[in-house]
Design a protein around this motif. Sequence first.
Motif, PDB file in Angstrom:
ATOM      1  N   GLU A   1      60.237  42.273  60.625  1.00  0.00           N
ATOM      2  CA  GLU A   1      59.543  41.599  61.718  1.00  0.00           C
ATOM      3  C   GLU A   1      58.263  40.912  61.252  1.00  0.00           C
ATOM      4  O   GLU A   1      57.783  39.984  61.892  1.00  0.00           O
TER       5      GLU A   1
ATOM      6  N   LEU B   1      59.976  37.423  59.683  1.00  0.00           N
ATOM      7  CA  LEU B   1      60.999  36.690  60.427  1.00  0.00           C
ATOM      8  C   LEU B   1      60.525  36.496  61.862  1.00  0.00           C
ATOM      9  O   LEU B   1      60.146  37.437  62.538  1.00  0.00           O
ATOM     10  N   GLY B   2      60.535  35.280  62.350  1.00  0.00           N
ATOM     11  CA  GLY B   2      60.046  35.008  63.691  1.00  0.00           C
ATOM     12  C   GLY B   2      58.580  34.617  63.663  1.00  0.00           C
ATOM     13  O   GLY B   2      57.883  34.778  62.667  1.00  0.00           O
ATOM     14  N   GLY B   3      58.094  34.089  64.784  1.00  0.00           N
ATOM     15  CA  GLY B   3      56.772  33.488  64.798  1.00  0.00           C
ATOM     16  C   GLY B   3      55.621  34.410  65.119  1.00  0.00           C
ATOM     17  O   GLY B   3      54.465  33.981  65.080  1.00  0.00           O
ATOM     18  N   ASP B   4      55.878  35.695  65.461  1.00  0.00           N
ATOM     19  CA  ASP B   4      54.779  36.566  65.832  1.00  0.00           C
ATOM     20  C   ASP B   4      54.502  37.650  64.797  1.00  0.00           C
ATOM     21  O   ASP B   4      53.701  38.553  65.024  1.00  0.00           O
TER      22      ASP B   4
ATOM     23  N   GLU C   1      58.970  28.071  62.492  1.00  0.00           N
ATOM     24  CA  GLU C   1      59.226  29.473  62.202  1.00  0.00           C
ATOM     25  C   GLU C   1      60.389  29.599  61.229  1.00  0.00           C
ATOM     26  O   GLU C   1      61.304  28.783  61.206  1.00  0.00           O
TER      27      GLU C   1
ATOM     28  N   SER D   1      52.812  44.842  61.607  1.00  0.00           N
ATOM     29  CA  SER D   1      54.214  44.442  61.505  1.00  0.00           C
ATOM     30  C   SER D   1      54.977  45.366  60.568  1.00  0.00           C
ATOM     31  O   SER D   1      54.482  45.752  59.495  1.00  0.00           O
TER      32      SER D   1
ATOM     33  N   TRP E   1      52.971  35.116  59.756  1.00  0.00           N
ATOM     34  CA  TRP E   1      52.767  33.858  60.455  1.00  0.00           C
ATOM     35  C   TRP E   1      51.411  33.773  61.140  1.00  0.00           C
ATOM     36  O   TRP E   1      50.773  32.727  61.125  1.00  0.00           O
TER      37      TRP E   1
ATOM     38  N   ASP F   1      56.437  25.333  71.534  1.00  0.00           N
ATOM     39  CA  ASP F   1      56.287  26.606  70.836  1.00  0.00           C
ATOM     40  C   ASP F   1      54.875  26.808  70.296  1.00  0.00           C
ATOM     41  O   ASP F   1      54.668  27.552  69.333  1.00  0.00           O
TER      42      ASP F   1
ATOM     43  N   THR G   1      63.709  30.700  60.243  1.00  0.00           N
ATOM     44  CA  THR G   1      64.908  31.083  60.983  1.00  0.00           C
ATOM     45  C   THR G   1      66.105  31.061  60.041  1.00  0.00           C
ATOM     46  O   THR G   1      66.110  30.353  59.031  1.00  0.00           O
TER      47      THR G   1
END
Length: 486
Positions: free
Chosen positions: A136, A139-142, A4, A130, A146, A87, A6
Amino acid sequence: MSDELTPETPENETEEPIKQRKNGLYPGVSDELAENMKSGWADTELRGLRPIAQAGETAARRAALSARFPGERLVVPAGNLKTRSNDTEYAFRASVEYAYLTGNQTEDGVLVMEPTADGHKATIYLLPRSNRENGEFWLGGDGELWVGRRHSLAEAAELHGIPASDVRELAEALREATGPVRVVRGYDAGIESALTDKVTAERDEELRVFLSEARVVKDAFEIGELQKAVDSTVRGFEDVVKVLDKAEATSERYIEGTFFLRARVEGNDIGYGSICAAGPHACTLHWVRNDGPVRSGDLLLLDAGVETHTYYTADVTRTLPINGTYSEIQRKIYDAVYEAQEAGIAAVKPGGKYRDFHDASQRVLAEKLVEWGLVEGPVERVLELGLQRRWTLHGTGHMLGMDVHDCAAARTEAYVDGTLEPGMCLTVEPGLYFQADDLTVPEEYRGIGVRIEDDILVTEDGNRNLSQALPRQADEVEAWMARLKG
């Protein structure tokens, strides 16, 4: 697989915020990059969407649910992603109850039916697109960068014929809700936690049982999907026969992988773990390790089913001679199971008892075991004491649908003690299994396992074998294999 995205943290960073964190929303990301990522994106909203094929059926199912529980708030979650390792997550499959009532298959989704003066108002709660402003989506895996694009709430409402709202607001709303509530348990701990002081296990079980029994009789859409699943499964069995030589050079895994390819190309997935049991592994009812040798002269018990994109699964078994020809003892056992299955299928008809096909199949097998001298008769004694079960082991079938063992929460009186009706779909799958270490049978029997399974629809005047395109009789099986191998 990429990690992800980060924030980068310099080795000499102190507790004092660095300049790149001044914006507050994007820690560790420069103001320039954060601003750049907000803009320059095309409008991708989908317009003019057509409702999903089963929208009419799902509406009727919700109406039946509403009539059963008037004046009560009903909460049916899809479920959440489950961690496979660290993860990474398992592929998501929505709860059957949720998918049955909505046609939606999105993780974290929840159907809520709010009581009204004349029934219920249904809403599906989903995660919206999103947000591009707060980062969002990247940034981040959801975020969608992504995991891929989600339907917007407006799109979801158009597709499913149900108003859609943001699921992130649901838990708090449920905490503040008043009046009687029922929830389908076991899928979403967060939703259940929000309802802790509002629900009881007994009342929730009544909801689960109703939704299980609602699926006992299939509607026209479901029957069509089951036939699609079976048709793809037949092609998967043909694929396997064509590569048996390659399986002999490797293992049962080649068979498993071959069938899985058909399931993924034509459907959503396999409906359950494929049983690719060669030789004595056929005597292990749920052999899913599929790591054993495939040898000429042995039998292959292949129990597998394709699941459609709408979650309906086939469940078919054939026991095939790996070299294309049954030996004398293999054919003897196979023919006995075939005869038992014929008797079972003949007992599937409207007005008959659900147990009739099991009893008919078991009687034939008990007769064969007595005839072969493996158990002392008379047959009535064998059946009364269940002595044939040392070698028949399991029940002769089960309901079939969105679960391979469908309607499992139904009451006994509505299922195994019930009466067959048109629209029910079930399997008929007798078997004989002579374990490799069974000293009560002659050596030539040991290590041979045979099961034949077909998916049978109860019709107005009898039944229809949905999997009839796949040969069952021994001579026909051998001729079919010869054609495919040739």
